[in-house]
Motif scaffolding. Structure first.
Motif, PDB file in Angstrom:
ATOM      1  N   UNK A 141      -2.736 -12.886  -2.368  1.00  0.00           N
ATOM      2  CA  UNK A 141      -4.002 -13.242  -1.527  1.00  0.00           C
ATOM      3  C   UNK A 141      -4.493 -12.355  -0.561  1.00  0.00           C
ATOM      4  N   UNK A 142      -4.586 -11.014  -1.027  1.00  0.00           N
ATOM      5  CA  UNK A 142      -5.274 -10.003  -0.292  1.00  0.00           C
ATOM      6  C   UNK A 142      -5.908  -9.401  -1.243  1.00  0.00           C
ATOM      7  N   UNK A 143      -7.134  -8.575  -0.692  1.00  0.00           N
ATOM      8  CA  UNK A 143      -8.130  -7.753  -1.533  1.00  0.00           C
ATOM      9  C   UNK A 143      -7.243  -6.373  -1.630  1.00  0.00           C
ATOM     10  N   UNK A 144      -7.576  -5.645  -2.964  1.00  0.00           N
ATOM     11  CA  UNK A 144      -6.793  -4.211  -3.116  1.00  0.00           C
ATOM     12  C   UNK A 144      -6.941  -3.338  -2.107  1.00  0.00           C
ATOM     13  N   UNK A 145      -8.061  -3.472  -1.272  1.00  0.00           N
ATOM     14  CA  UNK A 145      -8.064  -2.365  -0.557  1.00  0.00           C
ATOM     15  C   UNK A 145      -7.074  -2.784   0.889  1.00  0.00           C
ATOM     16  N   UNK A 146      -6.594  -3.825   0.893  1.00  0.00           N
ATOM     17  CA  UNK A 146      -5.512  -4.145   2.034  1.00  0.00           C
ATOM     18  C   UNK A 146      -3.962  -3.948   1.556  1.00  0.00           C
ATOM     19  N   UNK A 147      -3.903  -3.264   0.425  1.00  0.00           N
ATOM     20  CA  UNK A 147      -2.508  -3.118   0.137  1.00  0.00           C
ATOM     21  C   UNK A 147      -2.031  -1.759   0.393  1.00  0.00           C
ATOM     22  N   UNK A 148      -0.965  -1.651   0.932  1.00  0.00           N
ATOM     23  CA  UNK A 148      -0.548  -0.390   1.680  1.00  0.00           C
ATOM     24  C   UNK A 148       0.762   0.041   0.702  1.00  0.00           C
ATOM     25  N   UNK A 149       0.989   1.215   0.180  1.00  0.00           N
ATOM     26  CA  UNK A 149       2.220   1.455  -0.465  1.00  0.00           C
ATOM     27  C   UNK A 149       3.289   2.141   0.753  1.00  0.00           C
ATOM     28  N   UNK A 150       4.311   1.979   0.539  1.00  0.00           N
ATOM     29  CA  UNK A 150       5.454   2.264   1.604  1.00  0.00           C
ATOM     30  C   UNK A 150       6.770   2.390   1.095  1.00  0.00           C
ATOM     31  N   UNK A 151       7.294   3.825   1.489  1.00  0.00           N
ATOM     32  CA  UNK A 151       8.868   3.697   1.162  1.00  0.00           C
ATOM     33  C   UNK A 151       9.562   4.570   1.899  1.00  0.00           C
ATOM     34  N   UNK A 152      10.763   4.840   1.693  1.00  0.00           N
ATOM     35  CA  UNK A 152      11.679   5.529   2.563  1.00  0.00           C
ATOM     36  C   UNK A 152      12.477   6.353   1.726  1.00  0.00           C
ATOM     37  N   UNK A 153      12.606   7.760   1.961  1.00  0.00           N
ATOM     38  CA  UNK A 153      13.380   8.496   1.258  1.00  0.00           C
ATOM     39  C   UNK A 153      13.015   8.931  -0.153  1.00  0.00           C
ATOM     40  N   UNK A 174      -4.983   3.218  -4.392  1.00  0.00           N
ATOM     41  CA  UNK A 174      -4.380   2.651  -2.937  1.00  0.00           C
ATOM     42  C   UNK A 174      -5.238   3.141  -1.784  1.00  0.00           C
ATOM     43  N   UNK A 175      -5.414   2.468  -0.622  1.00  0.00           N
ATOM     44  CA  UNK A 175      -6.306   2.899   0.381  1.00  0.00           C
ATOM     45  C   UNK A 175      -5.457   3.543   1.629  1.00  0.00           C
ATOM     46  N   UNK A 176      -4.007   3.051   1.504  1.00  0.00           N
ATOM     47  CA  UNK A 176      -3.178   3.472   2.540  1.00  0.00           C
ATOM     48  C   UNK A 176      -1.526   3.738   1.988  1.00  0.00           C
ATOM     49  N   UNK A 177      -0.904   4.875   2.362  1.00  0.00           N
ATOM     50  CA  UNK A 177       0.352   4.955   2.198  1.00  0.00           C
ATOM     51  C   UNK A 177       1.355   5.212   3.344  1.00  0.00           C
ATOM     52  N   UNK A 178       2.395   4.855   3.337  1.00  0.00           N
ATOM     53  CA  UNK A 178       3.255   5.173   4.631  1.00  0.00           C
ATOM     54  C   UNK A 178       4.642   5.897   3.871  1.00  0.00           C
ATOM     55  N   UNK A 179       4.767   6.883   4.387  1.00  0.00           N
ATOM     56  CA  UNK A 179       5.950   7.606   3.830  1.00  0.00           C
ATOM     57  C   UNK A 179       7.125   8.143   4.912  1.00  0.00           C
ATOM     58  N   UNK A 180       8.149   7.572   4.823  1.00  0.00           N
ATOM     59  CA  UNK A 180       9.370   7.473   5.747  1.00  0.00           C
ATOM     60  C   UNK A 180      10.110   8.590   5.081  1.00  0.00           C
ATOM     61  N   UNK A 181      10.467   9.647   6.129  1.00  0.00           N
ATOM     62  CA  UNK A 181      11.279  10.730   5.500  1.00  0.00           C
ATOM     63  C   UNK A 181      11.383  10.862   4.025  1.00  0.00           C
ATOM     64  N   UNK A 182      10.158  11.294   3.415  1.00  0.00           N
ATOM     65  CA  UNK A 182      10.047  11.361   1.878  1.00  0.00           C
ATOM     66  C   UNK A 182      10.626  12.501   1.374  1.00  0.00           C
ATOM     67  N   UNK A 183      11.243  12.327   0.178  1.00  0.00           N
ATOM     68  CA  UNK A 183      11.777  13.434  -0.726  1.00  0.00           C
ATOM     69  C   UNK A 183      10.689  13.826  -1.774  1.00  0.00           C
ATOM     70  N   UNK A 184       9.946  14.990  -1.352  1.00  0.00           N
ATOM     71  CA  UNK A 184       8.773  15.259  -2.270  1.00  0.00           C
ATOM     72  C   UNK A 184       8.990  16.681  -2.641  1.00  0.00           C
ATOM     73  N   UNK A 185      10.056  17.430  -2.288  1.00  0.00           N
ATOM     74  CA  UNK A 185       9.986  18.666  -2.786  1.00  0.00           C
ATOM     75  C   UNK A 185      10.840  18.588  -3.894  1.00  0.00           C
ATOM     76  N   UNK A 186      11.355  20.092  -4.436  1.00  0.00           N
ATOM     77  CA  UNK A 186      12.313  20.184  -5.502  1.00  0.00           C
ATOM     78  C   UNK A 186      13.443  21.248  -5.476  1.00  0.00           C
ATOM     79  N   UNK A 187      13.332  21.644  -4.161  1.00  0.00           N
ATOM     80  CA  UNK A 187      14.496  22.796  -4.089  1.00  0.00           C
ATOM     81  C   UNK A 187      15.467  22.688  -2.818  1.00  0.00           C
TER      82      UNK A 187
END
Length: 311
Positions: A141-153, A174-187
């Motif tokens: 029951x929300x429009x897609x522009x009001x959906x925020x992706x979020x994750x930790x690590x 997505x219009x928004x994302x919240x990344x909490x101490x994300x693992x985005x590297x490879x080394x």
């Protein structure tokens, strides 16, 4: 700054930094399951279950609706655990607190885990869950522009990867994302380009060795290390990405790569906020909401959400 001893003692109860994850991941999962429901606070939110069809499998999703809903947005949450441990059950307390603290609906996704299901199983499950939420707005029951992706690590990794995948596939964005101490590297070796891997890779609960062990269980081959859906920092382009909030921890081996990801997104023309939580370790977001680092994180998150999703 010296590490806060109370924080170190509390987080030591949540972590298993020196164990061989290949041998212990099943035990860790069982321990998490045994303790998970104790953290529920049902007087603060309502819970209902949903499943997302994805090929021959079905992806469980647990929705937390706060009793006092403050903002008309949904936080689509991907849990941490190195792609190997963690579940919607083990994150019940965190997601319930998140719903209560933000006043947003929180939808927690139970993606498939490695090593039984290696890359790209987890990110494909998260993408399928996001696709259903974005393309079927009546579900929550929300429009897609009001959906925020979020994750930790590892969940932050998956949120970033889903954003890149969504741009590339063109089905939703997505219009928004919240990344909490994300693992985005490879080394995570001594040759890593990021000083925090060496400075914080031992002695601070999450070790660089443990991250390497998680990677070994998650990936299918060495080629995955250069796949942006596995390691988002390897993407060739960072354009057309959501408004992004990145929160890192001072004594976390993933600190510098998370902040570097913010720089890449900013260079790609996206709006990015980056905040480093002083005196904090990886995993602190799992602590009770009265811990100062958790309080600070929710203050930052709420400011970001109010600025972008007010009303």
């Amino acid at each position: 700054m010296p590490i806060n001893k109370a924080m170190l003692a509390a987080l030591s109860l949540l972590s298993y930094p020196e164990l061989d994850i290949e041998r212990t991941y099943l035990v860790e999962r069982k321990l998490q399951k045994l303790t998970s429901r104790r953290a529920r606070k049902p007087w603060l939110y309502r819970i209902w279950e949903h499943t997302v069809p994805s090929g021959e499998s079905h992806i469980p999703m647990r929705i937390f609706t706060p009793k006092q809903r403050k903002m008309a947005c949904v936080l689509l949450f991907f849990h941490g655990g190195g792609w190997v441990t963690g579940s919607i059950d083990s994150y019940d307390g965190i997601c319930g607190d998140m719903a209560a603290q933000t006043g947003c609906v929180v939808a927690s996704v139970d993606y498939r885990l490695a090593p039984e299901h290696r890359f790209p199983a987890a990110v494909e499950d998260c993408y399928a869950a996001a696709r259903e939420v974005f393309l079927h707005s009546g579900l929550l029951d929300v429009p897609p522009e009001n959906v925020v992706l979020i994750g930790d690590s590892a969940g932050g990794n998956l949120a970033a990867a889903v954003s890149l995948m969504a741009r590339d596939r063109g089905e939703f964005l997505p219009t928004g994302q919240i990344l909490i101490y994300p693992a985005v590297g490879n080394d995570y070796s001594e040759d890593s380009p990021f000083p925090s891997v060496r400075e914080n890779g031992t002695g601070y609960l999450l070790t660089s060795k443990r991250v390497r062990d998680f990677f070994a269980l998650y990936r299918n081959s060495e080629y995955d290390l250069e796949n942006p859906y596995f390691a988002p920092l390897t993407a060739k382009s960072f354009v057309d990405q959501p408004n992004t909030l990145i929160i890192t921890a001072e004594f976390c081996p993933l600190r510098d790569e998370g902040e570097a990801y913010g720089d890449r997104l900013r260079e790609g023309g996206n709006h990015v906020e980056t905040h480093r939580i002083p005196d904090a370790l990886h995993g602190y977001f799992s602590l009770p909401v009265w811990f100062k680092h958790v309080k600070e994180t929710y203050a930052i998150m709420n400011s970001f959400l109010e600025e972008n999703y007010d009303g």
